[in-house]
Design a protein around this motif. Structure first.
Motif, PDB file in Angstrom:
ATOM      1  N   SER A  23      31.459  48.491  31.243  1.00 15.96           N
ATOM      2  CA  SER A  23      32.207  49.694  30.863  1.00 15.96           C
ATOM      3  C   SER A  23      32.337  50.672  32.024  1.00 15.96           C
ATOM      4  CB  SER A  23      31.529  50.382  29.681  1.00 15.96           C
ATOM      5  OG  SER A  23      30.188  50.742  30.015  1.00 15.96           O
ATOM      6  N   GLY A  24      31.341  50.711  32.911  1.00 13.84           N
ATOM      7  CA  GLY A  24      31.383  51.652  34.019  1.00 13.84           C
ATOM      8  C   GLY A  24      32.498  51.394  35.000  1.00 13.84           C
ATOM      9  N   GLU A  25      32.994  50.150  35.024  1.00 12.07           N
ATOM     10  CA  GLU A  25      34.029  49.799  35.987  1.00 12.07           C
ATOM     11  C   GLU A  25      35.420  50.241  35.555  1.00 12.07           C
ATOM     12  OE1 GLU A  25      33.254  45.605  36.325  1.00 12.07           O
ATOM     13  OE2 GLU A  25      31.169  46.110  36.750  1.00 12.07           O
ATOM     14  N   ILE A  26      35.593  50.551  34.271  1.00 12.05           N
ATOM     15  CA  ILE A  26      36.924  50.955  33.803  1.00 12.05           C
ATOM     16  C   ILE A  26      36.932  52.402  33.316  1.00 12.05           C
ATOM     17  CG2 ILE A  26      37.443  48.580  33.156  1.00 12.05           C
ATOM     18  CD1 ILE A  26      37.292  49.519  30.200  1.00 12.05           C
ATOM     19  N   PHE A  78      50.270  31.762  39.663  1.00 11.74           N
ATOM     20  CA  PHE A  78      49.279  32.292  40.602  1.00 11.74           C
ATOM     21  C   PHE A  78      49.767  33.561  41.286  1.00 11.74           C
ATOM     22  CE2 PHE A  78      47.186  32.278  44.824  1.00 11.74           C
ATOM     23  CZ  PHE A  78      45.863  32.403  44.395  1.00 11.74           C
ATOM     24  N   ILE A  79      51.028  33.591  41.710  1.00 14.50           N
ATOM     25  CA  ILE A  79      51.558  34.793  42.370  1.00 14.50           C
ATOM     26  C   ILE A  79      51.534  35.976  41.400  1.00 14.50           C
ATOM     27  CG2 ILE A  79      53.561  35.823  43.483  1.00 14.50           C
ATOM     28  CD1 ILE A  79      52.139  33.661  45.122  1.00 14.50           C
ATOM     29  N   GLY A  80      51.915  35.730  40.153  1.00 12.47           N
ATOM     30  CA  GLY A  80      51.850  36.784  39.143  1.00 12.47           C
ATOM     31  C   GLY A  80      50.429  37.268  38.939  1.00 12.47           C
ATOM     32  N   TRP A  81      49.478  36.341  38.982  1.00  9.60           N
ATOM     33  CA  TRP A  81      48.063  36.690  38.816  1.00  9.60           C
ATOM     34  C   TRP A  81      47.590  37.583  39.952  1.00  9.60           C
ATOM     35  CZ3 TRP A  81      43.534  34.872  41.538  1.00  9.60           C
ATOM     36  CH2 TRP A  81      42.323  35.130  40.885  1.00  9.60           C
ATOM     37  N   LEU A  82      47.971  37.249  41.193  1.00 10.58           N
ATOM     38  CA  LEU A  82      47.595  38.080  42.336  1.00 10.58           C
ATOM     39  C   LEU A  82      48.211  39.474  42.233  1.00 10.58           C
ATOM     40  CD1 LEU A  82      47.905  35.573  45.337  1.00 10.58           C
ATOM     41  CD2 LEU A  82      45.810  36.439  44.281  1.00 10.58           C
ATOM     42  N   MET A  83      49.454  39.544  41.777  1.00  7.50           N
ATOM     43  CA  MET A  83      50.105  40.841  41.608  1.00  7.50           C
ATOM     44  C   MET A  83      49.386  41.649  40.541  1.00  7.50           C
ATOM     45  SD  MET A  83      54.133  39.759  41.820  1.00  7.50           S
ATOM     46  CE  MET A  83      54.690  41.456  41.555  1.00  7.50           C
ATOM     47  N   TRP A  84      49.018  40.993  39.456  1.00 11.95           N
ATOM     48  CA  TRP A  84      48.279  41.674  38.372  1.00 11.95           C
ATOM     49  C   TRP A  84      46.976  42.251  38.913  1.00 11.95           C
ATOM     50  CZ3 TRP A  84      43.553  41.559  36.170  1.00 11.95           C
ATOM     51  CH2 TRP A  84      43.398  42.127  34.889  1.00 11.95           C
ATOM     52  N   LEU A  85      46.233  41.461  39.702  1.00  7.23           N
ATOM     53  CA  LEU A  85      44.971  41.927  40.264  1.00  7.23           C
ATOM     54  C   LEU A  85      45.191  43.157  41.142  1.00  7.23           C
ATOM     55  CD1 LEU A  85      43.217  38.594  41.383  1.00  7.23           C
ATOM     56  CD2 LEU A  85      42.802  39.918  39.314  1.00  7.23           C
ATOM     57  N   GLY A  86      46.195  43.089  42.012  1.00 10.30           N
ATOM     58  CA  GLY A  86      46.438  44.191  42.933  1.00 10.30           C
ATOM     59  C   GLY A  86      46.814  45.476  42.225  1.00 10.30           C
ATOM     60  N   ASN A  89      34.468  51.530  41.709  1.00  9.05           N
ATOM     61  CA  ASN A  89      34.979  50.721  40.606  1.00  9.05           C
ATOM     62  C   ASN A  89      35.915  49.621  41.101  1.00  9.05           C
ATOM     63  OD1 ASN A  89      33.536  52.240  38.833  1.00  9.05           O
ATOM     64  ND2 ASN A  89      35.287  53.200  37.825  1.00  9.05           N
ATOM     65  N   ARG A  90      36.740  49.946  42.091  1.00  9.39           N
ATOM     66  CA  ARG A  90      37.657  48.938  42.624  1.00  9.39           C
ATOM     67  C   ARG A  90      36.909  47.809  43.328  1.00  9.39           C
ATOM     68  NH1 ARG A  90      40.926  53.678  43.195  1.00  9.39           N
ATOM     69  NH2 ARG A  90      40.103  54.178  45.268  1.00  9.39           N
ATOM     70  N   LEU A  91      35.873  48.173  44.086  1.00  5.70           N
ATOM     71  CA  LEU A  91      35.092  47.155  44.786  1.00  5.70           C
ATOM     72  C   LEU A  91      34.341  46.252  43.807  1.00  5.70           C
ATOM     73  CD1 LEU A  91      33.638  49.244  47.762  1.00  5.70           C
ATOM     74  CD2 LEU A  91      35.331  47.420  47.902  1.00  5.70           C
ATOM     75  N   VAL A  92      33.710  46.859  42.812  1.00  4.90           N
ATOM     76  CA  VAL A  92      32.948  46.078  41.840  1.00  4.90           C
ATOM     77  C   VAL A  92      33.871  45.181  41.026  1.00  4.90           C
ATOM     78  CG1 VAL A  92      31.457  46.201  39.801  1.00  4.90           C
ATOM     79  CG2 VAL A  92      31.084  47.773  41.708  1.00  4.90           C
ATOM     80  N   ALA A  93      35.020  45.718  40.613  1.00  5.74           N
ATOM     81  CA  ALA A  93      35.967  44.923  39.827  1.00  5.74           C
ATOM     82  C   ALA A  93      36.466  43.734  40.641  1.00  5.74           C
ATOM     83  CB  ALA A  93      37.139  45.789  39.383  1.00  5.74           C
ATOM     84  N   ALA A  94      36.804  43.967  41.910  1.00  4.93           N
ATOM     85  CA  ALA A  94      37.269  42.870  42.764  1.00  4.93           C
ATOM     86  C   ALA A  94      36.196  41.801  42.894  1.00  4.93           C
ATOM     87  CB  ALA A  94      37.652  43.415  44.140  1.00  4.93           C
ATOM     88  N   ASN A  95      34.943  42.221  43.015  1.00  5.55           N
ATOM     89  CA  ASN A  95      33.835  41.271  43.121  1.00  5.55           C
ATOM     90  C   ASN A  95      33.674  40.457  41.837  1.00  5.55           C
ATOM     91  OD1 ASN A  95      31.342  40.248  44.465  1.00  5.55           O
ATOM     92  ND2 ASN A  95      30.349  41.273  42.752  1.00  5.55           N
ATOM     93  N   GLU A  96      33.754  41.144  40.695  1.00  5.45           N
ATOM     94  CA  GLU A  96      33.612  40.447  39.410  1.00  5.45           C
ATOM     95  C   GLU A  96      34.734  39.433  39.219  1.00  5.45           C
ATOM     96  OE1 GLU A  96      31.281  40.376  37.323  1.00  5.45           O
ATOM     97  OE2 GLU A  96      30.070  42.164  37.634  1.00  5.45           O
ATOM     98  N   TRP A  97      35.953  39.806  39.552  1.00  6.79           N
ATOM     99  CA  TRP A  97      37.087  38.893  39.380  1.00  6.79           C
ATOM    100  C   TRP A  97      36.980  37.690  40.319  1.00  6.79           C
ATOM    101  CZ3 TRP A  97      41.072  43.462  39.296  1.00  6.79           C
ATOM    102  CH2 TRP A  97      41.048  44.050  38.026  1.00  6.79           C
ATOM    103  N   THR A  98      36.470  37.928  41.523  1.00  4.17           N
ATOM    104  CA  THR A  98      36.289  36.823  42.468  1.00  4.17           C
ATOM    105  C   THR A  98      35.241  35.842  41.944  1.00  4.17           C
ATOM    106  OG1 THR A  98      36.853  38.259  44.331  1.00  4.17           O
ATOM    107  CG2 THR A  98      35.688  36.212  44.836  1.00  4.17           C
ATOM    108  N   ILE A  99      34.134  36.373  41.445  1.00  2.37           N
ATOM    109  CA  ILE A  99      33.078  35.516  40.893  1.00  2.37           C
ATOM    110  C   ILE A  99      33.616  34.704  39.718  1.00  2.37           C
ATOM    111  CG2 ILE A  99      30.898  35.538  39.615  1.00  2.37           C
ATOM    112  CD1 ILE A  99      30.080  37.942  41.328  1.00  2.37           C
TER     113      ILE A  99
END
Length: 445
Positions: free
Chosen positions: A63-66, A390-398, A409-419
């Motif tokens: 919850s803290g990330e959003i 995949f391209i749509g997925w990358l756009m969604w992430l960005g 929050n942005r750093l933690v979210a990016a890490n969680e999505w990568t994992i």
């Protein structure tokens, strides 16, 4: 005894903002260097990023990330006061709003009022469905849905018969808009990917996930092509999509729906249902509209003028999910742009004596719509441009990373999505006894 009316010291123009969602926050930021005093009233202590609530509900994010603490967000802004409270009434003639927090009533006088209280879940007149099929509009809802999902798998672990286990492993999501599609995709990933590595003594791939909607296609705002694409991808992921399905009853044990083509009623036995089929604007909007002689829509949205004011009052603005104007969708971009527009409008009025009749009309720039289906797969619509996979997925992430509050929050979210992209592990599946046993939490107004 009537509450004391609060107004900042001095003679500066006082702006009261109700709601710290995208609309309210962007209006306040736009007024940061304006010659005004601001009182921002919110019913929680946090700003929420609703498009990612489904990831909290399915264990992808915490919850803290959003969320972002509202007071910290405005710590460096000198002209704002943040107040925790539930605004229950507004008096446009007296130019006051009244909020309640902890049993204490507080009244605030305003020169300009911005109503940005957002929207809750709508059950289309069947509010009793909420007990059995929680919506997804607040953190409390996300926690409850996560608890219900985990509880279903735990009950399946203890099932004594195949029939009992099948019932426990059946999940129904009502509503095939972006939230419903994203929820269905993630529940399917939980069952068919995240939980398949020895977490339970049975195969979680037995799970059945149903997505119901009364419309004839998935993601209606995205158009037929993307709707069909999303449906095919969901079905490949193990989701059964049932369209033209009007839900007629929801109880503790099942969901009943009517096939709109055959008029036949069908029942799905399941204790685990999630509702994402409609929204209802905060009732504060209708209350304001009634006082100004404007009829609110059935959904609670209020028709607004070109400058987002209501009726003949040039100092009362309704924005975001609560306003009805040019069939604008209830998405974050509408709230962001309308909040910024109203902030600029008030600033021009105060500092440059711009009269109401001289205001430029609000113009919405559609930056497109997007929905993630599952890992590496999303659909994006930007005008006539349609992107999938995949391209749509990358756009969604960005895009979603850019909207999160704060660098952490942005750093933690990016890490969680990568994992999650390269691992089956989910780090946010903890639930408490209170969440497992607690009733459906009411939508925060």
């Amino acid at each position: 005894m009537a509450s004391q009316v609060y107004r900042p010291d001095g003679n500066r123009h006082h702006v009261v903002i109700v709601g710290a969602g995208f609309g309210g926050v962007n209006a306040a930021k736009e007024l940061a260097d304006a010659d005004v005093d601001i009182t921002l009233i919110n019913n929680t202590n946090h700003h929420l990023f609703p498009p990612l609530l489904y990831q909290v509900a399915t264990g992808l994010m915490s919850s803290g990330e959003i969320t972002g603490d509202v007071r910290q967000m405005f710590a460096d802004q000198q002209n704002i006061r943040v107040v925790r409270g539930n605004v229950e009434s507004a008096d446009v003639e007296a130019k006051t709003v009244t909020s309640v927090e902890g049993g204490k009533e507080s009244t605030f006088a305003y020169d300009s009022l911005i109503v940005a209280a957002g929207a809750g879940q709508s059950y289309f007149g069947n509010d009793h469905f909420a007990e059995f099929a929680p919506g997804l509009k607040t953190l409390d809802h996300a926690f409850e849905i996560r608890a219900r999902l985990i509880a279903a798998f735990e009950r399946a672990e203890l099932a004594e018969t195949p029939e009992e286990r099948e019932r426990e492993l059946t999940f129904v999501i009502v509503g095939a808009g972006p939230t419903g599609v994203e929820l269905a995709g993630q529940v399917a990933e939980m069952a068919h990917r995240a939980f398949t590595s020895g977490r339970y003594s049975f195969s979680t791939e037995q799970s059945k996930i149903y997505l119901l909607d009364g419309a004839p296609q998935v993601l209606p705002p995205f158009g037929k092509r993307l709707g069909k694409k999303a449906q095919r991808e969901l079905e490949k992921a193990g989701v059964t999509v049932i369209l033209n399905a009007m839900v007629t009853n929801v109880d503790a044990e099942s969901v009943t729906y009517k096939d709109m083509k055959t008029e036949q009623e069908n029942t799905i036995d399941t204790p685990t249902k999630i509702w994402s089929a409609g929204v209802a604007a905060s009732p504060l909007g209708k209350q304001v509209a009634d006082q100004l002689g404007v009829e609110a829509e059935r959904s609670g949205k209020v028709p607004v003028n070109a400058d987002l004011t209501v009726g003949d009052d040039p100092n009362v603005f309704i924005i975001g999910d609560m306003m009805s104007r040019d069939k604008l969708p209830g998405v974050a971009q509408v709230a962001i742009q309308s909040g910024s527009y109203v902030g600029k409008t008030i600033k021009e009025q105060v500092e440059h004596d711009v009269a109401p009749e001289q205001r430029d009309p609000f113009s919405y720039f559609d930056k497109g719509s997007m929905a993630i289906i599952n890992r590496f797969n999303a659909v994006v619509k930007m005008g006539k441009v349609e992107i999938t996979g995949f391209i749509g997925w990358l756009m969604w992430l960005g895009v979603h990373l850019s909207f999160l509050t704060g660098r952490r929050n942005r750093l933690v979210a990016a890490n969680e999505w990568t994992i999650n992209a390269f691992s089956r592990t989910r780090h946010n599946l903890a639930v408490t006894e209170g969440q497992l046993d607690g009733p459906q939490t009411k939508d925060e107004k």
